[in-house]
Design a protein around this motif. Structure first.
Motif, PDB file in Angstrom:
ATOM      1  N   ASN A  78      12.397   8.831  -1.478  1.00  0.00           N
ATOM      2  CA  ASN A  78      13.689   8.727  -2.143  1.00  0.00           C
ATOM      3  C   ASN A  78      14.695   7.860  -1.395  1.00  0.00           C
ATOM      4  O   ASN A  78      15.878   7.877  -1.708  1.00  0.00           O
ATOM      5  N   GLY A  79      14.244   7.115  -0.396  1.00  0.00           N
ATOM      6  CA  GLY A  79      15.151   6.270   0.361  1.00  0.00           C
ATOM      7  C   GLY A  79      15.342   4.908  -0.277  1.00  0.00           C
ATOM      8  O   GLY A  79      14.722   4.573  -1.286  1.00  0.00           O
ATOM      9  N   LYS A  80      16.203   4.096   0.339  1.00  0.00           N
ATOM     10  CA  LYS A  80      16.476   2.760  -0.184  1.00  0.00           C
ATOM     11  C   LYS A  80      15.221   1.897  -0.199  1.00  0.00           C
ATOM     12  O   LYS A  80      14.992   1.111  -1.117  1.00  0.00           O
ATOM     13  N   GLY A  81      14.368   2.080   0.809  1.00  0.00           N
ATOM     14  CA  GLY A  81      13.136   1.307   0.880  1.00  0.00           C
ATOM     15  C   GLY A  81      12.104   1.692  -0.151  1.00  0.00           C
ATOM     16  O   GLY A  81      11.109   0.987  -0.328  1.00  0.00           O
ATOM     17  N   ASP A  82      12.335   2.825  -0.848  1.00  0.00           N
ATOM     18  CA  ASP A  82      11.385   3.303  -1.862  1.00  0.00           C
ATOM     19  C   ASP A  82      11.727   2.806  -3.265  1.00  0.00           C
ATOM     20  O   ASP A  82      11.022   3.128  -4.221  1.00  0.00           O
ATOM     21  N   GLU A  83      12.812   2.042  -3.390  1.00  0.00           N
ATOM     22  CA  GLU A  83      13.199   1.507  -4.691  1.00  0.00           C
ATOM     23  C   GLU A  83      12.312   0.317  -5.067  1.00  0.00           C
ATOM     24  O   GLU A  83      11.630  -0.267  -4.222  1.00  0.00           O
ATOM     25  N   ASN A  84      12.344  -0.063  -6.336  1.00  0.00           N
ATOM     26  CA  ASN A  84      11.629  -1.260  -6.783  1.00  0.00           C
ATOM     27  C   ASN A  84      12.351  -2.491  -6.246  1.00  0.00           C
ATOM     28  O   ASN A  84      13.573  -2.617  -6.402  1.00  0.00           O
ATOM     29  N   PHE A 110      14.902 -13.566   5.573  1.00  0.00           N
ATOM     30  CA  PHE A 110      14.455 -12.613   4.563  1.00  0.00           C
ATOM     31  C   PHE A 110      15.643 -11.918   3.895  1.00  0.00           C
ATOM     32  O   PHE A 110      16.594 -11.510   4.562  1.00  0.00           O
ATOM     33  N   ARG A 111      15.554 -11.787   2.567  1.00  0.00           N
ATOM     34  CA  ARG A 111      16.536 -11.038   1.785  1.00  0.00           C
ATOM     35  C   ARG A 111      15.782 -10.132   0.828  1.00  0.00           C
ATOM     36  O   ARG A 111      14.792 -10.558   0.207  1.00  0.00           O
ATOM     37  N   VAL A 112      16.244  -8.904   0.680  1.00  0.00           N
ATOM     38  CA  VAL A 112      15.615  -7.941  -0.216  1.00  0.00           C
ATOM     39  C   VAL A 112      16.416  -7.876  -1.515  1.00  0.00           C
ATOM     40  O   VAL A 112      17.634  -7.681  -1.489  1.00  0.00           O
ATOM     41  N   ILE A 113      15.745  -8.065  -2.638  1.00  0.00           N
ATOM     42  CA  ILE A 113      16.371  -7.992  -3.955  1.00  0.00           C
ATOM     43  C   ILE A 113      15.906  -6.698  -4.622  1.00  0.00           C
ATOM     44  O   ILE A 113      14.716  -6.515  -4.880  1.00  0.00           O
ATOM     45  N   HIS A 114      16.841  -5.802  -4.886  1.00  0.00           N
ATOM     46  CA  HIS A 114      16.505  -4.515  -5.498  1.00  0.00           C
ATOM     47  C   HIS A 114      16.542  -4.646  -7.022  1.00  0.00           C
ATOM     48  O   HIS A 114      17.591  -4.929  -7.607  1.00  0.00           O
ATOM     49  N   LEU A 115      15.399  -4.442  -7.651  1.00  0.00           N
ATOM     50  CA  LEU A 115      15.307  -4.590  -9.099  1.00  0.00           C
ATOM     51  C   LEU A 115      16.120  -3.538  -9.832  1.00  0.00           C
ATOM     52  O   LEU A 115      16.650  -3.788 -10.916  1.00  0.00           O
ATOM     53  N   ASP A 116      16.204  -2.336  -9.268  1.00  0.00           N
ATOM     54  CA  ASP A 116      16.926  -1.269  -9.944  1.00  0.00           C
ATOM     55  C   ASP A 116      18.435  -1.534  -9.958  1.00  0.00           C
ATOM     56  O   ASP A 116      19.181  -0.840 -10.642  1.00  0.00           O
ATOM     57  N   GLY A 117      18.875  -2.538  -9.207  1.00  0.00           N
ATOM     58  CA  GLY A 117      20.283  -2.903  -9.214  1.00  0.00           C
ATOM     59  C   GLY A 117      20.574  -4.150 -10.030  1.00  0.00           C
ATOM     60  O   GLY A 117      21.697  -4.650 -10.030  1.00  0.00           O
ATOM     61  N   THR A 118      19.573  -4.676 -10.716  1.00  0.00           N
ATOM     62  CA  THR A 118      19.779  -5.835 -11.575  1.00  0.00           C
ATOM     63  C   THR A 118      19.733  -5.401 -13.031  1.00  0.00           C
ATOM     64  O   THR A 118      19.084  -4.423 -13.377  1.00  0.00           O
ATOM     65  N   ALA A 119      20.431  -6.132 -13.875  1.00  0.00           N
ATOM     66  CA  ALA A 119      20.468  -5.781 -15.302  1.00  0.00           C
ATOM     67  C   ALA A 119      20.734  -7.031 -16.127  1.00  0.00           C
ATOM     68  O   ALA A 119      21.314  -8.013 -15.645  1.00  0.00           O
ATOM     69  N   HIS A 149       0.795  -1.230   0.000  1.00  0.00           N
ATOM     70  CA  HIS A 149       0.000   0.000   0.000  1.00  0.00           C
ATOM     71  C   HIS A 149       0.829   1.282   0.000  1.00  0.00           C
ATOM     72  O   HIS A 149       0.512   2.221  -0.726  1.00  0.00           O
ATOM     73  N   PHE A 150       1.895   1.348   0.807  1.00  0.00           N
ATOM     74  CA  PHE A 150       2.648   2.592   0.930  1.00  0.00           C
ATOM     75  C   PHE A 150       3.892   2.650   0.042  1.00  0.00           C
ATOM     76  O   PHE A 150       4.637   3.626   0.081  1.00  0.00           O
ATOM     77  N   HIS A 151       4.162   1.588  -0.722  1.00  0.00           N
ATOM     78  CA  HIS A 151       5.243   1.578  -1.714  1.00  0.00           C
ATOM     79  C   HIS A 151       6.620   1.794  -1.086  1.00  0.00           C
ATOM     80  O   HIS A 151       7.528   2.312  -1.741  1.00  0.00           O
ATOM     81  N   SER A 152       6.797   1.412   0.154  1.00  0.00           N
ATOM     82  CA  SER A 152       8.071   1.629   0.831  1.00  0.00           C
ATOM     83  C   SER A 152       8.348   0.474   1.786  1.00  0.00           C
ATOM     84  O   SER A 152       7.476   0.085   2.568  1.00  0.00           O
ATOM     85  N   MET A 153       9.565  -0.054   1.744  1.00  0.00           N
ATOM     86  CA  MET A 153       9.938  -1.223   2.533  1.00  0.00           C
ATOM     87  C   MET A 153      10.205  -0.850   3.984  1.00  0.00           C
ATOM     88  O   MET A 153      10.951   0.087   4.277  1.00  0.00           O
ATOM     89  N   GLU A 154       9.566  -1.580   4.903  1.00  0.00           N
ATOM     90  CA  GLU A 154       9.804  -1.410   6.331  1.00  0.00           C
ATOM     91  C   GLU A 154       9.800  -2.783   7.007  1.00  0.00           C
ATOM     92  O   GLU A 154       9.039  -3.671   6.610  1.00  0.00           O
ATOM     93  N   TYR A 155      10.622  -2.932   8.031  1.00  0.00           N
ATOM     94  CA  TYR A 155      10.697  -4.202   8.771  1.00  0.00           C
ATOM     95  C   TYR A 155      10.724  -3.899  10.261  1.00  0.00           C
ATOM     96  O   TYR A 155      11.456  -3.021  10.727  1.00  0.00           O
ATOM     97  N   LYS A 156       9.920  -4.650  11.004  1.00  0.00           N
ATOM     98  CA  LYS A 156       9.888  -4.505  12.452  1.00  0.00           C
ATOM     99  C   LYS A 156       9.625  -5.864  13.072  1.00  0.00           C
ATOM    100  O   LYS A 156       8.796  -6.626  12.571  1.00  0.00           O
TER     101      LYS A 156
END
Length: 329
Positions: A287-293, A307-316, A260-267
């Motif tokens: 504009n933070g790291k959690g706001d990336e795809n 859990f591991r986060v895979i950032h799409l903007d860092g893949t090519a 919903h909020f388009h931003s990564m958070e973990y607690k």
């Protein structure tokens, strides 16, 4: 409530008395009972105001990584249509691409998917039901609908959403500018009392839906871990229904995924993990790291998730690296 197959393999739980249909909001079948280590992917909002091709690139990545299945936390389509033809066209496009991956893919209702009576009708026509559960091995999965009932928006507000979406799709490089203009128009048109409630999370979980999950949780008291997928993060809402759900989960390890909020958070709170997914194609809200795809990769080892986060903007694609002249210095 119907229980499909048997506990030796996998089980799907549906509210069969409410949903007398053979339509299902998922693609594919779960693997046979997952008793060892296994992995699944969780994808965030594709919409609203999607950047073309990003979610599709995420699908290509998970297809290559081959998780046992994929969870999606809601907002697959821009939605908010008043004409069923427009809604069906959107669903036909993205459903075809999901099905083509060949992966089991479990959908969660989002507000864009379900935000008008037309969207509700088309969802039920194509997908049958909006909440369900399943079990594989020692893990229980609950897929909620936080739009039950959905929050009706005014025609004027929907028109602003449609205008901003068209602007972002036409000029994605100016997305932040178009989003600001959209926000400014909303603020200008709202009375002060409504402005104060703009950041409030309105959660809809009907009594019938909650009773369904209460029975599923009770009947699966032996599950080692419970995963919950919901679109709006219930822990950010003043919701007695969500509070009741937490009471039902008290004392058992569980992880709640939302979007919903388009931003990564973990607690983490003792045996409870709260994970708000970042976006997988939707417009950025920051504009933070959690706001990336991104995509969340979950590996279950001995019943415990990692859990591991895979950032799409860092893949090519490898073709992005052509040969160059190199000299040693």
């Amino acid at each position: 409530m119907a229980i499909i197959t048997n506990r030796v393999k996998t089980e799907m739980f549906i509210d069969e008395e409410r949903y007398r249909t053979d339509r299902r909001p998922w693609f594919g079948r779960l693997p046979e009972q997952l008793t060892g280590d296994y992995s699944f992917a969780v994808m965030g909002d594709r919409c609203g105001m999607a950047t073309a091709g990003v979610f599709e690139r995420g699908l290509e990545l998970v297809r290559d990584l081959k998780p046992e299945f994929v969870l999606f936390v809601g907002d697959l389509v821009e939605g908010y249509w008043r004409d069923a033809k427009d809604a069906r066209e959107e669903w036909e496009y993205i459903d075809a691409r999901i099905e083509a991956t060949g992966l089991p893919f479990f959908q969660t209702v989002g507000n864009h998917d379900y935000g008008t009576q037309t969207m509700v009708d088309v969802w039920q026509e194509r997908k049958g039901m909006e909440y369900y559960a399943f079990r594989t091995g020692d893990a229980l999965f609950l897929v909620l609908n936080t739009e039950d009932p959905y929050e009706a928006l005014s025609d004027g507000f929907i028109d602003l959403v449609k205008e901003a979406t068209a602007n972002v799709q036409r000029e994605p490089e100016r997305a932040n500018e178009h989003l600001k203009a959209f926000y400014d128009k909303i603020v200008a048109g709202l009375p002060p009392e409504q402005l104060q409630g703009m950041g409030k999370v309105n959660l809809g979980i009907s009594e019938r839906q909650l009773a369904f999950f209460e029975k599923v949780i009770r009947d699966n008291a032996d599950a080692a871990h419970t995963f919950i997928s919901m679109h709006k993060p219930g822990w950010k809402a003043e919701s007695p229904e969500f509070a009741r759900l937490l009471q039902l989960l008290d004392g058992r390890p569980h992880t709640i995924f939302a979007g919903h909020f388009h931003s990564m958070e973990y607690k983490q709170e003792n045996d409870r993990r709260l994970i708000q997914l970042g976006r997988t194609g939707a417009a950025s809200h920051g504009n933070g790291k959690g706001d990336e795809n991104l995509i969340l990769w979950v590996t279950v080892r001995g019943g415990v998730p990692n859990f591991r986060v895979i950032h799409l903007d860092g893949t090519a694609d490898v073709s992005a690296y052509p040969p160059q002249e190199h000299a040693h210095h």
